[in-house]
Design a protein around this motif. Structure first.
Motif, PDB file in Angstrom:
ATOM      1  N   GLY A 118      48.499 -13.559   1.927  1.00 12.80           N
ATOM      2  CA  GLY A 118      47.710 -12.450   1.418  1.00 12.80           C
ATOM      3  C   GLY A 118      46.283 -12.863   1.089  1.00 12.80           C
ATOM      4  O   GLY A 118      46.033 -13.991   0.672  1.00 12.80           O
ATOM      5  N   LYS A 119      45.336 -11.942   1.287  1.00 15.97           N
ATOM      6  CA  LYS A 119      43.932 -12.236   1.012  1.00 15.97           C
ATOM      7  C   LYS A 119      43.678 -12.323  -0.492  1.00 15.97           C
ATOM      8  O   LYS A 119      44.279 -11.584  -1.269  1.00 15.97           O
ATOM      9  N   GLN A 120      42.802 -13.218  -0.884  1.00 12.03           N
ATOM     10  CA  GLN A 120      42.466 -13.393  -2.291  1.00 12.03           C
ATOM     11  C   GLN A 120      41.605 -12.236  -2.780  1.00 12.03           C
ATOM     12  O   GLN A 120      40.586 -11.909  -2.173  1.00 12.03           O
ATOM     13  N   ASN A 153      45.234 -17.891  -7.641  1.00 19.22           N
ATOM     14  CA  ASN A 153      44.738 -16.809  -6.791  1.00 19.22           C
ATOM     15  C   ASN A 153      45.601 -15.565  -6.933  1.00 19.22           C
ATOM     16  O   ASN A 153      46.835 -15.646  -6.939  1.00 19.22           O
ATOM     17  N   ARG A 156      46.493 -12.178  -4.918  1.00 25.48           N
ATOM     18  CA  ARG A 156      46.423 -11.789  -3.503  1.00 25.48           C
ATOM     19  C   ARG A 156      46.749 -10.307  -3.309  1.00 25.48           C
ATOM     20  O   ARG A 156      47.341  -9.671  -4.189  1.00 25.48           O
ATOM     21  N   ASP A 157      46.356  -9.809  -2.122  1.00 26.00           N
ATOM     22  CA  ASP A 157      46.604  -8.389  -1.839  1.00 26.00           C
ATOM     23  C   ASP A 157      47.982  -8.145  -1.254  1.00 26.00           C
ATOM     24  O   ASP A 157      48.340  -6.999  -0.960  1.00 26.00           O
TER      25      ASP A 157
END
Length: 282
Positions: free
Chosen positions: A84-86, A75, A77-78
């Motif tokens: 963190g969002k994917q 993944n 991430r942000d």
């Protein structure tokens, strides 16, 4: 007299022909050759370790250098953390370009039973998406890094061997619970060989996994001892004794940890580091 001789020859020819036919039906072999040896995993034969050089730390990665995931569906991430969002997911074949930006500090994360201490890296995908990946989950081009997935039934431990316990017979299970310690021992058997696995918990102080592979006559082939000790220091140790070599050899390594095993995302089951070699324990 001539007719008798011809008849005898004909009978001999027919008999020989029948023998040839029978031999062909049996594979054409006239001797009792031994059956081919079973594959190594089928008899639990220890497999040698892959002695590839240790991968270089991702703290030395240079801008625009390419990295590749060695875990399944990595993944992106942000943010430079597991929360963190994917923003994307990549396969092992897809190259990621390092932008030159990395986290200020390293983080300890366990991947497939091994603890890595690496920074987070900001990367760019081939379609221009940017985000953060954990440095322990990627490798440089041509670099050997990572290991096969490890489960209760299937595992490969360097120098000890590769096993699929779903093909072994579990012959005993014992759980001993004390005041501060609990030990679970399971014994498996296959093709005359015995594999004994003991797992011990000592509260928040330590845990250990011990393996012993023995031959049908009771002789010890190999042992493996893995321990994570939290007091007085956070240290992982891994020791494999190989008694099938002449002379018997001991392989061992250790890893200094920054986090207690209760603070990690999962528990390590192998050490991360270079192997040392010595004389096997008696």
């Amino acid at each position: 007299m001539k007719n008798t001789w011809i008849s005898a020859m004909a009978d001999s020819f027919i008999l020989a022909s029948l023998i040839v036919v029978l031999l062909c039906a049996c594979g054409g072999k006239t001797t009792n050759e031994p059956a081919s040896a079973p594959k190594e995993e089928e008899v639990g034969e220890p497999e040698p370790a892959n002695e590839a050089p240790l991968p270089e730390s991702m703290t030395t990665l240079q801008q625009s250098e390419k990295v590749y995931a060695w875990v399944d569906r990595l993944n992106i991430r942000d943010a430079a953390n597991l929360n963190g969002k994917q923003v994307a997911s990549v396969t092992e074949q897809e190259a990621l370009e390092f932008t030159g930006e990395k986290s200020d500090n390293t983080e300890t994360i366990v991947l497939r039973g091994v603890a890595y201490d690496e920074p987070w890296l900001k990367v760019k995908t081939k379609d221009g998406k940017e985000g953060w990946v954990y440095g322990g989950a990627v490798k440089r081009e041509g670099e050997t890094k990572g290991n096969d997935p490890i489960s209760e039934e299937r595992f490969f431990f360097p120098h000890f061997g590769r096993f699929d316990l779903s093909t072994w017979e579990r012959i005993s299970f014992n759980d001993e619970i004390g005041i501060e310690m609990e030990t679970t021992t399971t014994i498996y058997k296959k093709n005359g060989r015995t594999l004994e696995i003991s797992q011990t918990e000592v509260g928040e102080y330590s845990y250990s996994h011990n393996y012993k592979l023995t031959e049908n006559d009771g002789s010890i082939l190999k042992t493996r001892d893995f321990t994570f000790v939290a007091d007085p220091e956070l240290v992982i140790s891994e020791v494999v004794n190989v008694y099938t070599s002449n002379p018997p050899v001991k392989y061992y390594r250790s890893q200094q940890m920054k986090k207690h095993f209760m603070q990690l995302n999962e528990r390590p089951v192998m050490a991360n580091g270079a192997w040392m070699e010595g004389v096997a324990d008696q």
